[in-house]
Design a protein around this motif. Sequence first.
Motif, mmCIF file in Angstrom:
data_model
loop_
_atom_site.group_PDB
_atom_site.id
_atom_site.type_symbol
_atom_site.label_atom_id
_atom_site.label_comp_id
_atom_site.label_asym_id
_atom_site.label_seq_id
_atom_site.Cartn_x
_atom_site.Cartn_y
_atom_site.Cartn_z
ATOM 1 N N GLN A 1 0.813 -1.216 0.000
ATOM 2 C CA GLN A 1 0.000 0.000 0.000
ATOM 3 C C GLN A 1 0.846 1.265 0.000
ATOM 4 O O GLN A 1 0.291 2.370 -0.082
ATOM 5 C CB GLN A 1 -0.941 -0.020 1.202
ATOM 6 N N VAL A 2 2.178 1.139 0.084
ATOM 7 C CA VAL A 2 3.041 2.307 -0.099
ATOM 8 C C VAL A 2 2.711 2.990 -1.425
ATOM 9 O O VAL A 2 2.719 4.229 -1.524
ATOM 10 C CB VAL A 2 4.526 1.883 -0.057
ATOM 11 N N ASP A 3 2.404 2.207 -2.446
ATOM 12 C CA ASP A 3 1.985 2.737 -3.740
ATOM 13 C C ASP A 3 0.515 2.449 -3.999
ATOM 14 O O ASP A 3 0.071 2.448 -5.147
ATOM 15 C CB ASP A 3 2.822 2.121 -4.864
ATOM 16 N N GLY A 4 -0.235 2.202 -2.946
ATOM 17 C CA GLY A 4 -1.646 1.887 -3.082
ATOM 18 C C GLY A 4 -2.519 2.953 -2.454
ATOM 19 O O GLY A 4 -2.034 3.973 -1.953
ATOM 20 N N PRO A 5 -3.818 2.726 -2.445
ATOM 21 C CA PRO A 5 -4.741 3.751 -1.936
ATOM 22 C C PRO A 5 -4.741 3.918 -0.427
ATOM 23 O O PRO A 5 -5.302 4.882 0.077
ATOM 24 C CB PRO A 5 -6.105 3.238 -2.420
ATOM 25 N N LEU A 6 -4.129 3.001 0.324
ATOM 26 C CA LEU A 6 -4.208 3.043 1.781
ATOM 27 C C LEU A 6 -2.950 3.602 2.442
ATOM 28 O O LEU A 6 -2.793 3.508 3.661
ATOM 29 C CB LEU A 6 -4.485 1.631 2.323
ATOM 30 N N ALA A 7 -2.056 4.187 1.660
ATOM 31 C CA ALA A 7 -0.792 4.704 2.214
ATOM 32 C C ALA A 7 -1.035 5.752 3.292
ATOM 33 O O ALA A 7 -0.246 5.882 4.232
ATOM 34 C CB ALA A 7 0.069 5.279 1.093
ATOM 35 N N GLY A 8 -2.116 6.516 3.199
ATOM 36 C CA GLY A 8 -2.377 7.576 4.154
ATOM 37 C C GLY A 8 -2.618 7.089 5.570
ATOM 38 O O GLY A 8 -2.521 7.875 6.527
ATOM 39 N N PHE A 9 -2.941 5.798 5.732
ATOM 40 C CA PHE A 9 -3.152 5.263 7.076
ATOM 41 C C PHE A 9 -1.832 4.954 7.791
ATOM 42 O O PHE A 9 -1.837 4.741 9.000
ATOM 43 C CB PHE A 9 -4.002 3.988 7.007
ATOM 44 N N ALA A 10 -0.715 4.914 7.060
ATOM 45 C CA ALA A 10 0.565 4.525 7.659
ATOM 46 C C ALA A 10 0.997 5.448 8.794
ATOM 47 O O ALA A 10 1.398 4.970 9.854
ATOM 48 C CB ALA A 10 1.640 4.426 6.577
ATOM 49 N N PRO A 11 0.974 6.781 8.637
ATOM 50 C CA PRO A 11 1.390 7.628 9.753
ATOM 51 C C PRO A 11 0.427 7.599 10.936
ATOM 52 O O PRO A 11 0.766 8.071 12.027
ATOM 53 C CB PRO A 11 1.460 9.029 9.137
ATOM 54 N N VAL A 12 -0.763 7.042 10.759
ATOM 55 C CA VAL A 12 -1.747 6.960 11.839
ATOM 56 C C VAL A 12 -1.634 5.648 12.594
ATOM 57 O O VAL A 12 -1.636 5.612 13.833
ATOM 58 C CB VAL A 12 -3.174 7.125 11.278
ATOM 59 N N MET A 13 -1.486 4.535 11.851
ATOM 60 C CA MET A 13 -1.577 3.210 12.463
ATOM 61 C C MET A 13 -0.379 2.313 12.187
ATOM 62 O O MET A 13 -0.318 1.210 12.724
ATOM 63 C CB MET A 13 -2.847 2.508 11.959
ATOM 64 N N GLY A 14 0.545 2.738 11.336
ATOM 65 C CA GLY A 14 1.693 1.895 11.020
ATOM 66 C C GLY A 14 1.350 0.799 10.035
ATOM 67 O O GLY A 14 0.215 0.652 9.593
ATOM 68 N N VAL A 15 2.338 -0.006 9.694
ATOM 69 C CA VAL A 15 2.155 -1.019 8.661
ATOM 70 C C VAL A 15 1.118 -2.061 9.067
ATOM 71 O O VAL A 15 0.341 -2.542 8.237
ATOM 72 C CB VAL A 15 3.506 -1.686 8.315
#
Length: 588
Positions: A190-204
């Motif tokens: 998801q680094v290049d997918g639609p869910l990348a924005g959740f990473a800084p909130v919840m991590g991988v």
Amino acid sequence: MADPISSRLQPGVTPAAATVPVGNGRTLPRSHYLLAFFAGAANTLSFAPTPHGGWLEIVLFVFFFAWLTRTTGWKSAALTGGAFGFGNFVTGVWWLYVSMHVYGGMSAVLAGAAVALFSLYLALYPALAAGIWSFCAGHARNGALASPDDRPFAPTWHGAFAFASAWAIGEWLRGTIFTGFPWLASGYPQVDGPLAGFAPVMGVYGVGWVLALIAALLVQAWARTREPRGGSRSSGNNSNTGSSHTARIATPAIVALALIAAGPLLHLVAWTTPTNAPLNVRLLQGNVPQDMKFDEAGVVGAIREFQRMITAKPADLVVTPETAIPVLVQDVPEDFGVAVRNFADSTGTSIVFGAIGGKVTPDRRIVDYTNSLFGMTPGTRDLYRYDKHHLVPFGEFVPWGFHWFVQMMNIPLGDFNRGAPVQKPFMVHNEAISVDICYEDLFGEEIARTVRENAAPVSVLINSTNLGWFGNTIALDQHLQIARMRSLETGRPMLRATNTGTTAAIDAHGNVTGRLRPFTIGALDTTVQGMTGNTPYVTSGNNTVLAVSLILLAFGFAFGPGRPGRRGNALKSEKTATSTAPDDSRNT
């Protein structure tokens, strides 16, 4: 896609007729598990180097969850999850074979068997997740089959949240137990997918949680389209029944699509802000062949080449790969030390280089070897030192009882001491730079802890790596993708100096701003902007997704549709309704 399984009683089937033990129900064909294996193997294509693989991953997870709904109990669910996991891991980490056979000298048969056994071990975690989902969704505890053709389960809200939570817990356990191996965590594509924005909130792991929830909700919506309007009994109000049926289809689909849309919107949030002036950085890639790295001629040649590359051009910071100078720091040739120190002082260049650390005893013995990075600051004789904390099993330390396995390989320096979990950053022009070595950037919680707990506010991340052990394989692209996730999680740029590739500069949004072609000698000249502030993930680490998942699983286990008391009450109510119903035969 396989038909999701209806958990509603079919017309003409009483609860008593449905109380056949699961163990007496249908047995899934072997093809069911074979298709789960191939779906897992296909999921490897979601990861780097596939561009925009996050979208492919969503499709494959939808299939995977739909396939899980065909299972008849926790055992078949666990086997399905394990087959999916084994397919994913055996095709996704096959490059371990290269390190063991090509560079480690292990026979091809034993190296292949080791990869297969390791993949089977890793597959235990998705198997565990699928089994937990089966219990907490009420699937395995019903003790009954819910339809005459042995189809016991349908996707529900309850099951969707149970699947997301069990999947996240399983991945976290895989990244923690026995020092952890979080490679191929489902959030990385998801680094290049639609869910990348959740990473800084919840991590991988949080990204994996959202991915699993979306897949389950889409299957739930699709399953509702196959239900008869009004269920098994006709309704007096067809318009209300139709509206209810439409809502049962639309609501989970809308929630899933809203989560997909939320990812790009969250990606626009500025969790961190620039600090200080940008730094000019040179990242060196030596391309030293792994089979020459530790023989005498290779050591001499590597030291000479990196001396030339370090002193070729000034910058604010020059970084070498892991163990670029493949000797004890006490044994670094004097002419190298003098040349590099004079270059640093005369040009104002700070230098970070990789070498082997150790302590000298009073009787001149070297003990407590470490895989380390050393830093030179212009105008001072102090030598910065970072010792690798999270060591690679078998590569950098030997687990208890496995010395026989290491003796079968010809890999040197296999037993290091570990450094402290949080170590001071390297300072360059008032910028606090946090360094880590190779495998360490797989562990987002540890990177976040370093940023969170350091006395100096860390503004830039650096990873110094040698992936030469794995040849020209997908491991290089996968590791770059992992580094990009660390940038997203922390809101900080990540710089990577590697021996064979991929040397790259990554900005605070996870975008690659520059890279060198693998298996070439060169230097990447780049500019990096330090960032300050903490993302939600840096503040709480994995605690958020773990707490949410455990609460949802506990709630599901206690109050879910498979709760024996609830099932017994339903049967009792059905019997009462049957006994009080008028006898139509008498009237006839």
